[in-house]
Motif scaffolding. Structure first.
Motif, PDB file in Angstrom:
ATOM      1  N   LEU A  59      -0.562  73.805  29.742  1.00  0.00           N
ATOM      2  CA  LEU A  59      -1.536  74.035  28.683  1.00  0.00           C
ATOM      3  C   LEU A  59      -1.143  73.290  27.409  1.00  0.00           C
ATOM      4  CD1 LEU A  59      -2.182  77.862  29.185  1.00  0.00           C
ATOM      5  CD2 LEU A  59      -3.876  76.057  29.399  1.00  0.00           C
ATOM      6  N   VAL A  88      -3.277  70.294  25.488  1.00  0.00           N
ATOM      7  CA  VAL A  88      -3.663  70.301  24.069  1.00  0.00           C
ATOM      8  C   VAL A  88      -3.180  69.017  23.393  1.00  0.00           C
ATOM      9  CG1 VAL A  88      -3.308  71.440  21.836  1.00  0.00           C
ATOM     10  CG2 VAL A  88      -3.740  72.816  23.882  1.00  0.00           C
ATOM     11  N   GLN A 101      -8.647  74.882  38.097  1.00  0.00           N
ATOM     12  CA  GLN A 101      -7.559  75.156  37.162  1.00  0.00           C
ATOM     13  C   GLN A 101      -7.912  74.620  35.779  1.00  0.00           C
ATOM     14  OE1 GLN A 101      -4.081  76.491  37.861  1.00  0.00           O
ATOM     15  NE2 GLN A 101      -4.662  76.793  35.727  1.00  0.00           N
ATOM     16  N   ARG A 153     -10.417  76.778  33.952  1.00  0.00           N
ATOM     17  CA  ARG A 153      -9.801  77.990  33.383  1.00  0.00           C
ATOM     18  C   ARG A 153      -8.959  77.652  32.157  1.00  0.00           C
ATOM     19  NH1 ARG A 153      -8.878  79.481  38.927  1.00  0.00           N
ATOM     20  NH2 ARG A 153      -6.790  78.603  38.808  1.00  0.00           N
ATOM     21  N   GLU A 199     -11.001  77.205  29.055  1.00  0.00           N
ATOM     22  CA  GLU A 199     -11.422  78.475  28.456  1.00  0.00           C
ATOM     23  C   GLU A 199     -10.274  79.146  27.719  1.00  0.00           C
ATOM     24  OE1 GLU A 199     -14.497  79.475  27.974  1.00  0.00           O
ATOM     25  OE2 GLU A 199     -14.797  77.492  28.883  1.00  0.00           O
ATOM     26  N   ASP A 200      -9.096  79.119  28.341  1.00  0.00           N
ATOM     27  CA  ASP A 200      -7.930  79.726  27.686  1.00  0.00           C
ATOM     28  C   ASP A 200      -7.644  79.064  26.343  1.00  0.00           C
ATOM     29  OD1 ASP A 200      -7.540  81.544  29.644  1.00  0.00           O
ATOM     30  OD2 ASP A 200      -5.817  80.559  30.583  1.00  0.00           O
ATOM     31  N   ILE A 201      -7.792  77.759  26.308  1.00  0.00           N
ATOM     32  CA  ILE A 201      -7.486  77.014  25.082  1.00  0.00           C
ATOM     33  C   ILE A 201      -8.555  77.292  24.026  1.00  0.00           C
ATOM     34  CG2 ILE A 201      -7.440  74.672  24.136  1.00  0.00           C
ATOM     35  CD1 ILE A 201      -5.915  73.880  26.733  1.00  0.00           C
ATOM     36  N   ASP A 242     -10.324  79.891  23.770  1.00  0.00           N
ATOM     37  CA  ASP A 242     -10.150  81.271  23.362  1.00  0.00           C
ATOM     38  C   ASP A 242      -9.186  81.420  22.187  1.00  0.00           C
ATOM     39  OD1 ASP A 242     -11.668  83.129  24.639  1.00  0.00           O
ATOM     40  OD2 ASP A 242      -9.919  84.223  25.386  1.00  0.00           O
ATOM     41  N   LEU A 243      -8.259  80.483  22.076  1.00  0.00           N
ATOM     42  CA  LEU A 243      -7.295  80.540  20.977  1.00  0.00           C
ATOM     43  C   LEU A 243      -7.879  79.979  19.683  1.00  0.00           C
ATOM     44  CD1 LEU A 243      -3.962  79.337  22.634  1.00  0.00           C
ATOM     45  CD2 LEU A 243      -4.654  81.649  22.097  1.00  0.00           C
ATOM     46  N   GLY A 244      -9.135  79.544  19.724  1.00  0.00           N
ATOM     47  CA  GLY A 244      -9.746  78.974  18.540  1.00  0.00           C
ATOM     48  C   GLY A 244      -9.513  77.477  18.425  1.00  0.00           C
ATOM     49  N   VAL A 245      -9.024  76.864  19.500  1.00  0.00           N
ATOM     50  CA  VAL A 245      -8.832  75.411  19.498  1.00  0.00           C
ATOM     51  C   VAL A 245     -10.180  74.761  19.829  1.00  0.00           C
ATOM     52  CG1 VAL A 245      -7.678  73.486  20.654  1.00  0.00           C
ATOM     53  CG2 VAL A 245      -6.411  75.600  20.176  1.00  0.00           C
ATOM     54  N   GLN A 301      -1.476  82.496  27.225  1.00  0.00           N
ATOM     55  CA  GLN A 301      -2.112  82.112  25.967  1.00  0.00           C
ATOM     56  C   GLN A 301      -1.202  82.406  24.778  1.00  0.00           C
ATOM     57  OE1 GLN A 301      -5.841  84.262  26.400  1.00  0.00           O
ATOM     58  NE2 GLN A 301      -6.862  82.394  25.737  1.00  0.00           N
ATOM     59  N   LEU A 309       1.368  79.720  24.612  1.00  0.00           N
ATOM     60  CA  LEU A 309       0.809  78.480  24.073  1.00  0.00           C
ATOM     61  C   LEU A 309       0.633  78.599  22.557  1.00  0.00           C
ATOM     62  CD1 LEU A 309      -0.490  75.690  24.348  1.00  0.00           C
ATOM     63  CD2 LEU A 309      -2.664  76.830  24.855  1.00  0.00           C
ATOM     64  N   ARG A 351      -6.030  76.256  13.232  1.00  0.00           N
ATOM     65  CA  ARG A 351      -6.963  77.205  12.618  1.00  0.00           C
ATOM     66  C   ARG A 351      -6.944  78.526  13.372  1.00  0.00           C
ATOM     67  NH1 ARG A 351     -12.152  74.347  10.125  1.00  0.00           N
ATOM     68  NH2 ARG A 351     -11.161  72.370   9.597  1.00  0.00           N
ATOM     69  N   PHE A 352      -7.491  79.528  12.712  1.00  0.00           N
ATOM     70  CA  PHE A 352      -7.672  80.811  13.388  1.00  0.00           C
ATOM     71  C   PHE A 352      -8.904  80.734  14.276  1.00  0.00           C
ATOM     72  CE2 PHE A 352      -5.709  81.962   9.279  1.00  0.00           C
ATOM     73  CZ  PHE A 352      -4.542  82.508   9.774  1.00  0.00           C
ATOM     74  N   SER A 353      -8.880  81.496  15.358  1.00  0.00           N
ATOM     75  CA  SER A 353     -10.123  81.652  16.116  1.00  0.00           C
ATOM     76  C   SER A 353     -11.006  82.614  15.330  1.00  0.00           C
ATOM     77  CB  SER A 353      -9.846  82.210  17.507  1.00  0.00           C
ATOM     78  OG  SER A 353      -9.539  83.580  17.432  1.00  0.00           O
ATOM     79  N   ARG A 395     -12.298  85.272  16.285  1.00  0.00           N
ATOM     80  CA  ARG A 395     -11.898  86.655  16.546  1.00  0.00           C
ATOM     81  C   ARG A 395     -10.626  87.036  15.786  1.00  0.00           C
ATOM     82  NH1 ARG A 395     -11.410  86.776  22.571  1.00  0.00           N
ATOM     83  NH2 ARG A 395     -12.623  84.883  22.361  1.00  0.00           N
ATOM     84  N   GLU A 396      -9.697  86.069  15.724  1.00  0.00           N
ATOM     85  CA  GLU A 396      -8.470  86.342  14.970  1.00  0.00           C
ATOM     86  C   GLU A 396      -8.806  86.600  13.504  1.00  0.00           C
ATOM     87  OE1 GLU A 396      -5.778  83.422  17.823  1.00  0.00           O
ATOM     88  OE2 GLU A 396      -6.297  82.772  15.800  1.00  0.00           O
ATOM     89  N   ASN A 449     -12.129  78.769  13.172  1.00  0.00           N
ATOM     90  CA  ASN A 449     -12.963  77.880  13.948  1.00  0.00           C
ATOM     91  C   ASN A 449     -14.139  78.675  14.471  1.00  0.00           C
ATOM     92  OD1 ASN A 449     -13.801  76.034  16.084  1.00  0.00           O
ATOM     93  ND2 ASN A 449     -11.980  74.956  15.359  1.00  0.00           N
TER      94      ASN A 449
END
Lengths: 328, 328
Positions: free
Chosen positions: A11, A15, A53, A56, A59-61, A63-66, B10, B13, B96-98, B100-101, B136
């Motif tokens: 991951l 990025v 893979q 997924r 989506e995980d990335i 989800d972190l706001g990236v 996550q 990461l 940046r923050f997501s 949700r964060e 974001n």
């Protein structure tokens, strides 16, 4: 066979690769060259599981706001459509002019710690990491103080997601006094906690009006539809809290509290003294307040309003009936 | 294996993405210092640094040439436990923050800001604006209206200063008595506030509700008596050996709302339609009768007989206040 690459490393490498590219990488570029994929890539096809893979991981990335973008390029002469992926650096980086003072960091630490349980705890933990990343030390260690916010209602997460996606939701709602759950279609705008209880505020599409619903009265699952809506102007959370505050101010009960009891301690400190040693207590929701009052049994006598008197008597009678008789 | 615990991957990461800019800004920082700053074990920092130092971008050759990778001063890292990044790729700034964060921090902020001596409205507004700009995507509107307990200021100061507190307390058995405690931590759960303290007369840790306290005062020159190695358990309410077990039936829909008493995943067995049977541990019947009387239609005490009878009598006494004209 090369040593397995950890999920974390794959991951992280993805990025880095997507941040480093200006024009974007195609899925084939990624699978064939990025660390963690390339070791498993088969040049002659048969990469379906690797592609899954990648889906997924995207989506995980995200989800972190990236801000992981997919750019659709026009199809080349009817050939396969190209999608290129990248992370624009300008949208990834925290804006350069955003800084926090040590006092602000201390306050945000406390804010994040408040969510140490339940649905937003993961988000708070990650937000704290990002704050730490700025290298600012917190002003004072927060010893001996641990405020805690909770969102235990099952409806909280799906509603929060729908607010983010600006999607209409459908849920069953049991209004007090009604014995039947009715379906509501709502454009959700804000989640607010008032009086220790979570509410969702939004546009009730059936009634075509703004409404505030108690999460604890939502029966069954909240269903997020694909139907979008425009966010109206204004600050929906503040409007919802203002509305609840107004209801709270307007609902006033007159109580007689037995001195030196739990009721006197707890309702007494919520209320204000009234004539003849009575106490006036405000509330937002008659049915919930009636539950609270009924719990105190003989320690409270409700004098007004009459609807509250009736609701408390009804509850106590139900408790007597459910626990009554000699079952031997 | 790839699907296992996606949240934890996550989190890892997010940690890497937060650590890189911190290390770049704090050239030569020691592992111990970085660990303290992020609040993680030192080994976690070392593992992450090793992973970062081997990571990079595919580069023009798509072969991860040395120049495409991060690098660190390995001698310094291995011999002096210090981290100096000597070559960087792709990232330099904090992410940046997501949405949700940011939403979690903003809601937590509103909650803690309502407490005494934390922040004024301006600070909250300023931080909310900063977080919104650093996110974001638009944060879902999540707001909290918190009420502060008037006793909180004094008690919080006593915790910080380690001063002995004396107050009149109405205990769970409805007896009022003077308590002298060494305050350890102030905690809250939504709207309820608790003091966790060493009770000097009971020589044990106790939890006190702030709204059951009266005449709170400090006893500044009293020396502490508690054992030095005392540790506060994470859970506010600790089961005791003297607790007894009662059988209750609960409307299945109300189970999550009883998590404080039953735990997150209580063992249940089916009862009549829509209801489950489970066991509840209680310290005494005083608490149980209130719990049951406040949940008419949702919770019924089945056995033992004296517990059922206590709830019944409590509700009968409550009703009697409305039926007996002399009490009005």
């Amino acid at each position: 066979m090369p040593a397995a690459v950890s999920n974390e490393e794959r991951l992280f490498s993805l990025v880095l690769a997507l941040l480093a590219t200006e024009t974007g990488l195609t899925k084939a570029d990624i699978l064939s060259s990025v660390q963690g994929y390339r070791q498993r890539y088969r040049p002659n096809g048969g990469n379906a599981s690797l592609e899954r893979q990648f889906e997924r991981d995207k989506e995980d990335i995200r989800d972190l706001g990236v801000p992981l973008e997919s750019i659709e390029l026009p199809a080349d002469q009817g050939a396969v459509q190209y999608t290129r992926y990248r992370i624009p650096k300008g949208e990834y980086d925290l804006p350069a002019d955003v800084t926090f003072t040590p006092q602000e960091i201390a306050l945000l630490d406390l804010a994040a710690l408040a969510w140490r349980e339940g649905s937003l705890s993961g988000e708070s933990r990650r937000a704290l990491l990002k704050l730490r990343s700025l290298g600012i030390e917190s002003e004072e260690p927060l010893i001996g103080f641990a405020p805690r916010l909770r969102a235990r209602d099952a409806a909280f997460d799906p509603l929060r997601a729908a607010i983010e996606h600006r999607h209409v939701v459908v849920f069953g709602y049991l209004k007090p006094g009604e014995d039947r759950v009715r379906k509501r279609r709502v454009a959700p705008l804000a989640l607010v906690q008032f009086g220790g209880r979570w509410h969702v505020h939004g546009v009730d599409l059936g009634a075509r009006a703004r409404r505030t619903f108690l999460l604890s009265r939502i029966a069954g699952a909240v269903e997020e539809t694909a139907e979008g809506f425009e966010t109206p102007d204004g600050e929906p959370a503040e409007e919802a809290l203002d509305g609840l505050t107004a209801v709270f101010a307007a609902n006033r009960a007159l109580l007689e509290l037995q001195p030196d009891t739990d009721a006197a301690a707890r309702l007494g400190s919520r209320g204000e003294p009234a004539a003849e040693g009575r106490v006036a207590v405000h509330y937002t929701d008659l049915a919930l307040f009636a539950d609270d009052v009924a719990a105190f049994g003989p320690e409270v006598l409700v004098l007004e309003p009459q609807e509250l008197v009736d609701a408390v008597r009804e509850r106590l009678a139900a408790v007597v009936a459910a626990h009554g008789g000699d079952r031997g | 294996m790839a699907d296992a615990q996606p949240l934890r991957v996550q989190d890892r990461l997010a940690f890497l993405l937060a650590l890189v800019p911190y290390l770049l800004d704090n050239d030569g920082v020691s592992v111990a210092q970085a660990a303290a700053h992020f609040g993680v074990p030192e080994q976690r920092i070392r593992d992450a640094v090793e992973l970062i130092a081997m990571s990079g971008v595919p580069g023009e050759t798509k072969a991860y040439q040395p120049n495409d990778l991060f690098d660190i001063d390995w001698d310094r890292f291995e011999q002096r436990d210090e981290i100096a990044i000597t070559h960087q790729v792709a990232i330099d700034d904090s992410p940046r923050f997501s949405a949700r964060e940011a939403a979690a921090l903003i809601a937590g902020l509103q909650y803690v800001a309502a407490l005494p001596a934390n922040a004024d409205r301006e600070t909250v507004a300023r931080l909310t604006a900063k977080l919104t700009r650093s996110a974001n995507g638009a944060p879902a509107a999540v707001a909290v209206a918190a009420g502060a307990d008037t006793r909180l200021g004094l008690i919080r100061e006593a915790v910080a200063a380690g001063t002995v507190l004396v107050f009149d307390y109405l205990n769970g058995r409805d007896e009022r008595e003077e308590r002298s405690v060494e305050p350890l931590r102030v905690e809250s759960v939504d709207e309820s506030w608790y003091l966790r303290a060493w009770d000097r007369s009971r020589r044990a840790l106790r939890t006190f509700r702030l709204d059951r306290m009266r005449d709170v005062r400090t006893a500044p020159d009293t020396p502490a008596e508690r054992p030095e190695d005392i540790e506060l358990p994470e859970r506010i309410f600790q089961p005791s050996k003297q607790d007894r077990s009662v059988t209750i039936e609960v409307a299945a829909a109300a189970l999550p709302l009883l998590a404080d008493f039953l735990g997150e995943r209580p063992q249940t067995e089916p009862a009549r339609r829509g209801w489950v049977r489970t066991r509840l541990r209680i310290a005494h019947l005083h608490g149980l009768k209130r719990l049951a009387a406040g949940r008419a239609g949702l919770l019924v005490v089945v056995e033992p007989e004296d517990a059922r009878r206590a709830v019944h009598d409590w509700a009968v006494a409550g009703l009697a206040r409305y039926e007996d004209p002399s009490t009005r």
